[in-house]
Design an enzyme around this catalytic site. Structure first.
Site, short mmCIF file in Angstrom:
data_model
loop_
_atom_site.label_atom_id
_atom_site.label_comp_id
_atom_site.label_asym_id
_atom_site.label_seq_id
_atom_site.Cartn_x
_atom_site.Cartn_y
_atom_site.Cartn_z
N SER A 16 19.40 51.79 -5.75
CA SER A 16 19.70 50.38 -6.23
C SER A 16 18.51 49.95 -7.25
O SER A 16 17.28 50.29 -7.30
CB SER A 16 19.93 49.26 -5.52
OG SER A 16 18.71 48.92 -4.73
N LEU A 18 15.37 48.95 -9.74
CA LEU A 18 14.46 49.85 -10.24
C LEU A 18 14.11 51.21 -9.62
O LEU A 18 13.84 52.24 -10.24
CB LEU A 18 13.00 49.17 -9.99
CG LEU A 18 13.11 47.48 -10.60
CD1 LEU A 18 11.81 46.86 -10.53
CD2 LEU A 18 13.64 47.67 -12.45
N ASP A 58 13.71 54.38 6.57
CA ASP A 58 13.42 53.00 6.94
C ASP A 58 11.71 52.89 6.58
O ASP A 58 11.08 53.64 7.64
CB ASP A 58 13.63 52.45 8.39
CG ASP A 58 13.28 51.16 8.62
OD1 ASP A 58 12.57 50.44 7.82
OD2 ASP A 58 13.60 50.52 9.48
N CYS A 85 9.47 52.12 -4.42
CA CYS A 85 10.19 50.86 -4.93
C CYS A 85 10.91 50.16 -3.64
O CYS A 85 10.90 48.80 -3.99
CB CYS A 85 11.24 51.07 -5.84
SG CYS A 85 10.84 52.01 -7.46
N SER A 154 4.09 43.83 -8.57
CA SER A 154 5.01 42.61 -9.09
C SER A 154 4.01 41.64 -10.14
O SER A 154 2.79 41.35 -9.79
CB SER A 154 5.77 41.70 -8.15
OG SER A 154 6.43 40.65 -8.54
N TYR A 167 5.16 37.14 -0.49
CA TYR A 167 5.45 38.23 -1.43
C TYR A 167 4.25 38.54 -2.60
O TYR A 167 3.86 39.76 -2.78
CB TYR A 167 6.62 37.80 -2.20
CG TYR A 167 7.17 38.82 -3.23
CD1 TYR A 167 7.85 40.08 -3.02
CD2 TYR A 167 7.04 38.41 -4.83
CE1 TYR A 167 8.27 40.84 -3.97
CE2 TYR A 167 7.58 39.53 -5.72
CZ TYR A 167 8.22 40.56 -5.47
OH TYR A 167 8.60 41.35 -6.13
N PHE A 200 13.71 41.51 -14.14
CA PHE A 200 14.36 42.73 -14.62
C PHE A 200 16.17 42.59 -14.25
O PHE A 200 16.18 41.70 -13.25
CB PHE A 200 14.11 44.10 -14.04
CG PHE A 200 12.86 44.68 -14.77
CD1 PHE A 200 13.30 45.74 -15.59
CD2 PHE A 200 11.49 44.13 -14.77
CE1 PHE A 200 12.12 46.31 -16.14
CE2 PHE A 200 10.79 44.76 -15.51
CZ PHE A 200 10.83 45.96 -16.45
#
Length: 264
Positions: A16, A18, A58, A85, A154, A167, A200
């Site tokens: 999925s 990126l 995983d 990713c 990020s 994050y 994005f």
């Protein structure tokens, strides 16, 4: 590094967003791509569509990653490009208001540790296992290059917003790992870089377009230029350049249309 036909690549989170864009870009350049993902609904079909393989991996489980690399190498040979990713995290303010109690509550250490494991530790796990395999492979060119590892950070690593203490700090940790890891691996001819994507138009974000068009328009307008969310294929394009260009090493690159995130 010349991206030769049938050269092997691994993309985590390739089912999925990126990751999927990275799969398309690498496969389009002729590489045989192994997708590591837990998405068994879409992953196998995506892999088949590009002539690659899907492996249920995983990234938070050591043995799962080890087994994934073994299976991918059995199918395609030693990977020379690894794009990481996939991630797992949680969100919340360090201390926030609790509507149920009418008081304040603290973001738990367990939640913080979960995000650190799912982002920073997982990035090290994938990169280091890939690097070990690359180290034992023959050099590809006169520079002695053996492979390229591309991590996903990020813009939150630099512009962490309210509620992104997990994050933002974990993604900053990914960036902090890039240069020392590149130096660790310099004598082996293995390069390490990271990409810091902005906002994005991934499937997750595209869902907002119908649910909340006002917010969607606001997000697009917040990007200085071009005034839109990033196209995942633009991420895939940078993945190819980082893999191809041997002089990219130890770098953390923003890909964000010049956006700088506000506190909220």
């Amino acid at each position: 590094m010349k991206l030769a036909s049938r050269m092997a690549a691994v993309v985590t989170g390739g089912a999925s967003g990126l990751g999927h864009a990275s799969v398309r870009a690498l496969a389009g350049a002729g590489l045989k791509v192994a997708i590591f993902d837990i998405n068994t609904d879409d992953g196998p079909a995506i892999a088949a569509s590009v002539g690659g393989t899907f492996h249920h991996v995983d990234i938070t489980d050591e043995q799962s990653v080890v087994d994934g690399f073994a299976a991918a190498r059995a199918a395609h040979g030693q990977e020379r490009v690894t794009v990481h990713c996939a991630m797992a995290s949680r969100r919340g303010k360090t201390v926030g208001f609790d509507k149920e109690t009418g008081g304040y509550k603290r973001l738990s250490t367990q939640d913080f540790a979960f995000g650190t494991e799912g982002i920073l530790v997982a990035s090290y796990r994938v990169a280091s296992h890939s690097a070990l395999g690359m180290a034992n492979a023959e050099p590809l060119n006169e520079d002695g290059e053996r492979g390229s590892i591309i991590l996903t950070a990020s813009v939150a690593a630099q512009d962490g917003q309210i509620g992104q203490v997990i994050y933002g700090s974990a993604k900053a940790g990914v960036n902090g790992m890039v240069l020392p890891m590149a130096r660790d691996l310099m004598d082996l001819g293995i390069r390490v870089n990271s990409i810091m994507p902005g906002i994005f138009a991934t499937p997750l974000m595209l869902g907002m377009k119908d649910r909340n068009p006002a917010m969607w328009n606001q997000l697009n307008a917040s990007v200085p230029f071009p005034k839109r969310l990033g196209d995942p294929d633009e991420f895939g394009s940078l993945v190819l350049e980082l893999a191809r260009n041997t002089y990219f090493n130890g770098q953390c690159l923003r890909l964000d249309g010049a956006i700088r995130m506000p506190p909220r």
